[in-house]
Scaffold this motif. Structure first.
Motif, PDB file in Angstrom:
ATOM      1  N   ASP A   1       0.839  -1.279   0.088  1.00 33.99           N
ATOM      2  CA  ASP A   1       0.085  -0.057   0.087  1.00 33.99           C
ATOM      3  C   ASP A   1       0.988   1.207   0.045  1.00 33.99           C
ATOM      4  O   ASP A   1       0.305   2.159   0.419  1.00 33.99           O
ATOM      5  CB  ASP A   1      -0.844   0.012   1.264  1.00 33.99           C
ATOM      6  N   THR A   2       2.039   1.094  -0.312  1.00 27.64           N
ATOM      7  CA  THR A   2       3.117   2.279  -0.516  1.00 27.64           C
ATOM      8  C   THR A   2       3.967   2.229  -1.795  1.00 27.64           C
ATOM      9  O   THR A   2       3.884   1.345  -2.593  1.00 27.64           O
ATOM     10  CB  THR A   2       3.854   2.482   0.809  1.00 27.64           C
ATOM     11  N   THR A   3       4.692   3.417  -1.664  1.00 26.47           N
ATOM     12  CA  THR A   3       5.617   3.141  -2.838  1.00 26.47           C
ATOM     13  C   THR A   3       6.812   2.850  -2.380  1.00 26.47           C
ATOM     14  O   THR A   3       7.739   3.109  -3.379  1.00 26.47           O
ATOM     15  CB  THR A   3       5.523   4.684  -3.693  1.00 26.47           C
ATOM     16  N   ASP A   4       6.915   2.244  -1.264  1.00 28.52           N
ATOM     17  CA  ASP A   4       8.321   1.878  -0.644  1.00 28.52           C
ATOM     18  C   ASP A   4       8.920   0.914  -1.637  1.00 28.52           C
ATOM     19  O   ASP A   4       8.105  -0.164  -2.049  1.00 28.52           O
ATOM     20  CB  ASP A   4       8.088   1.416   0.885  1.00 28.52           C
ATOM     21  N   ASP A   5      10.196   0.580  -1.841  1.00 31.17           N
ATOM     22  CA  ASP A   5      10.586  -0.273  -2.499  1.00 31.17           C
ATOM     23  C   ASP A   5      10.662  -1.703  -1.460  1.00 31.17           C
ATOM     24  O   ASP A   5      10.856  -1.656  -0.321  1.00 31.17           O
ATOM     25  CB  ASP A   5      12.204  -0.173  -2.801  1.00 31.17           C
ATOM     26  N   PRO A   6      10.825  -2.802  -2.274  1.00 24.24           N
ATOM     27  CA  PRO A   6      10.751  -4.090  -1.359  1.00 24.24           C
ATOM     28  C   PRO A   6      12.106  -3.903  -0.633  1.00 24.24           C
ATOM     29  O   PRO A   6      13.143  -3.264  -1.019  1.00 24.24           O
ATOM     30  CB  PRO A   6      11.041  -5.316  -2.452  1.00 24.24           C
ATOM     31  N   GLN A   7      12.206  -4.528   0.604  1.00 24.32           N
ATOM     32  CA  GLN A   7      13.323  -4.649   1.629  1.00 24.32           C
ATOM     33  C   GLN A   7      13.854  -6.034   1.931  1.00 24.32           C
ATOM     34  O   GLN A   7      13.107  -6.642   2.185  1.00 24.32           O
ATOM     35  CB  GLN A   7      12.828  -3.673   2.679  1.00 24.32           C
ATOM     36  N   ILE A   8      15.162  -6.144   2.116  1.00 29.62           N
ATOM     37  CA  ILE A   8      15.698  -7.384   2.464  1.00 29.62           C
ATOM     38  C   ILE A   8      15.558  -7.539   3.759  1.00 29.62           C
ATOM     39  O   ILE A   8      16.261  -6.710   4.625  1.00 29.62           O
ATOM     40  CB  ILE A   8      17.101  -7.581   1.750  1.00 29.62           C
ATOM     41  N   ILE A   9      14.873  -8.387   4.489  1.00 25.96           N
ATOM     42  CA  ILE A   9      14.732  -8.309   5.974  1.00 25.96           C
ATOM     43  C   ILE A   9      15.699  -9.667   6.690  1.00 25.96           C
ATOM     44  O   ILE A   9      16.002  -9.325   7.784  1.00 25.96           O
ATOM     45  CB  ILE A   9      13.436  -8.484   6.501  1.00 25.96           C
ATOM     46  N   ALA A  10      16.025 -10.357   5.679  1.00 29.41           N
ATOM     47  CA  ALA A  10      17.341 -11.386   6.349  1.00 29.41           C
ATOM     48  C   ALA A  10      17.734 -12.004   5.160  1.00 29.41           C
ATOM     49  O   ALA A  10      17.185 -12.048   4.098  1.00 29.41           O
ATOM     50  CB  ALA A  10      16.287 -12.460   7.134  1.00 29.41           C
ATOM     51  N   ASP A  11      19.039 -12.331   5.294  1.00 24.26           N
ATOM     52  CA  ASP A  11      19.824 -13.090   4.353  1.00 24.26           C
ATOM     53  C   ASP A  11      19.661 -14.431   4.155  1.00 24.26           C
ATOM     54  O   ASP A  11      20.061 -14.946   3.268  1.00 24.26           O
ATOM     55  CB  ASP A  11      21.433 -12.713   4.751  1.00 24.26           C
ATOM     56  N   SER A  12      18.739 -15.110   5.158  1.00 28.38           N
ATOM     57  CA  SER A  12      18.451 -16.515   4.803  1.00 28.38           C
ATOM     58  C   SER A  12      17.174 -16.725   5.673  1.00 28.38           C
ATOM     59  O   SER A  12      16.766 -15.993   6.691  1.00 28.38           O
ATOM     60  CB  SER A  12      19.494 -17.305   5.533  1.00 28.38           C
ATOM     61  N   LEU A  13      16.544 -17.947   5.391  1.00 29.61           N
ATOM     62  CA  LEU A  13      15.248 -18.231   6.302  1.00 29.61           C
ATOM     63  C   LEU A  13      15.864 -18.527   7.859  1.00 29.61           C
ATOM     64  O   LEU A  13      15.123 -18.125   8.801  1.00 29.61           O
ATOM     65  CB  LEU A  13      15.026 -19.738   5.827  1.00 29.61           C
ATOM     66  N   GLU A  14      16.926 -19.009   8.050  1.00 27.10           N
ATOM     67  CA  GLU A  14      17.570 -19.355   9.477  1.00 27.10           C
ATOM     68  C   GLU A  14      17.728 -17.878  10.181  1.00 27.10           C
ATOM     69  O   GLU A  14      17.091 -17.924  11.396  1.00 27.10           O
ATOM     70  CB  GLU A  14      19.174 -19.871   9.182  1.00 27.10           C
ATOM     71  N   GLU A  15      18.035 -16.818   9.590  1.00 21.57           N
ATOM     72  CA  GLU A  15      18.268 -15.630  10.205  1.00 21.57           C
ATOM     73  C   GLU A  15      16.880 -15.102  10.673  1.00 21.57           C
ATOM     74  O   GLU A  15      16.659 -14.700  11.843  1.00 21.57           O
ATOM     75  CB  GLU A  15      19.078 -14.683   9.154  1.00 21.57           C
ATOM     76  N   VAL A  16      15.977 -15.227   9.740  1.00 21.04           N
ATOM     77  CA  VAL A  16      14.663 -14.673  10.144  1.00 21.04           C
ATOM     78  C   VAL A  16      13.908 -15.447  11.123  1.00 21.04           C
ATOM     79  O   VAL A  16      13.207 -15.072  12.083  1.00 21.04           O
ATOM     80  CB  VAL A  16      13.435 -14.572   8.954  1.00 21.04           C
ATOM     81  N   LEU A  17      14.404 -16.943  11.231  1.00 22.98           N
ATOM     82  CA  LEU A  17      13.756 -17.762  12.407  1.00 22.98           C
ATOM     83  C   LEU A  17      14.605 -17.625  13.632  1.00 22.98           C
ATOM     84  O   LEU A  17      14.189 -17.972  14.652  1.00 22.98           O
ATOM     85  CB  LEU A  17      13.734 -19.070  11.721  1.00 22.98           C
ATOM     86  N   GLY A  18      15.466 -16.837  13.533  1.00 24.87           N
ATOM     87  CA  GLY A  18      16.299 -16.821  14.495  1.00 24.87           C
ATOM     88  C   GLY A  18      17.300 -17.906  14.965  1.00 24.87           C
ATOM     89  O   GLY A  18      17.321 -18.370  16.267  1.00 24.87           O
ATOM     90  N   VAL A  19      17.591 -18.800  13.940  1.00 30.52           N
ATOM     91  CA  VAL A  19      18.552 -19.993  14.320  1.00 30.52           C
ATOM     92  C   VAL A  19      19.706 -19.942  13.494  1.00 30.52           C
ATOM     93  O   VAL A  19      19.629 -19.249  12.599  1.00 30.52           O
ATOM     94  CB  VAL A  19      17.635 -21.320  14.024  1.00 30.52           C
ATOM     95  N   LYS A  20      20.798 -20.821  14.017  1.00 34.38           N
ATOM     96  CA  LYS A  20      22.151 -20.738  13.236  1.00 34.38           C
ATOM     97  C   LYS A  20      21.884 -21.937  12.226  1.00 34.38           C
ATOM     98  O   LYS A  20      22.221 -21.684  10.918  1.00 34.38           O
ATOM     99  CB  LYS A  20      23.241 -21.134  14.117  1.00 34.38           C
TER     100      LYS A  20
END
Length: 139
Positions: free
Chosen positions: A115-134
């Motif tokens: 709903d905005t004109t904001d560009d897509p943003q990388i929020i994590a470099d991997s699934l592991e990072e977003v899940l908070g695991v190594k």
């Protein structure tokens, strides 16, 4: 980032379910995401454990499946390229995607702001990072 707690997962799926999905959509899912699906098959993020993710989409079963979100975002609304698999839902309905495009962004987690004109943003470099695991094996 702390390890996310996922609740209210959907019915278990099999590797055959994943193979069928990949065949139907001409996709090859990363092994770490396959392991995640086999363990959880979607679910809610407990206690707002993530800055971005409210819930994960299931492969099948439940109300928000990968097939439905692909159909909505990629086919009907033409908002996402098929190289961005909508694996989760952010607050405010923004899709959280897994980049399947070959190259340096492969496997990164990217939020698209609808709903905005904001560009897509990388929020994590991997699934592991977003899940908070190594390692995905820590799930």
């Amino acid at each position: 980032m702390k390890k996310l707690i996922i609740t209210d997962s959907e019915q278990n799926i099999t590797r055959n379910d994943i193979v069928e999905f990949e065949k139907n959509y001409h996709l090859k899912l990363p092994e770490n995401y396959i392991v995640f699906l086999l363990k959880y098959n979607g679910g809610e993020v407990y206690d707002y454990g993530s800055e971005y993710i409210q819930s994960f989409n299931s492969l099948k079963y439940g109300t928000l499946t990968l097939e439905e979100t692909l159909y909505d975002y990629c086919i009907i609304e033409d908002l996402l390229d098929k190289d961005y698999l909508p694996i989760a839902n952010g607050y405010g309905g923004n899709p959280i995607t897994l980049c399947l495009k070959a190259g340096e962004d492969y496997g990164k987690i990217i939020i698209f702001y609808m709903d905005t004109t904001d560009d897509p943003q990388i929020i994590a470099d991997s699934l592991e990072e977003v899940l908070g695991v190594k390692s995905i094996d820590e799930l």
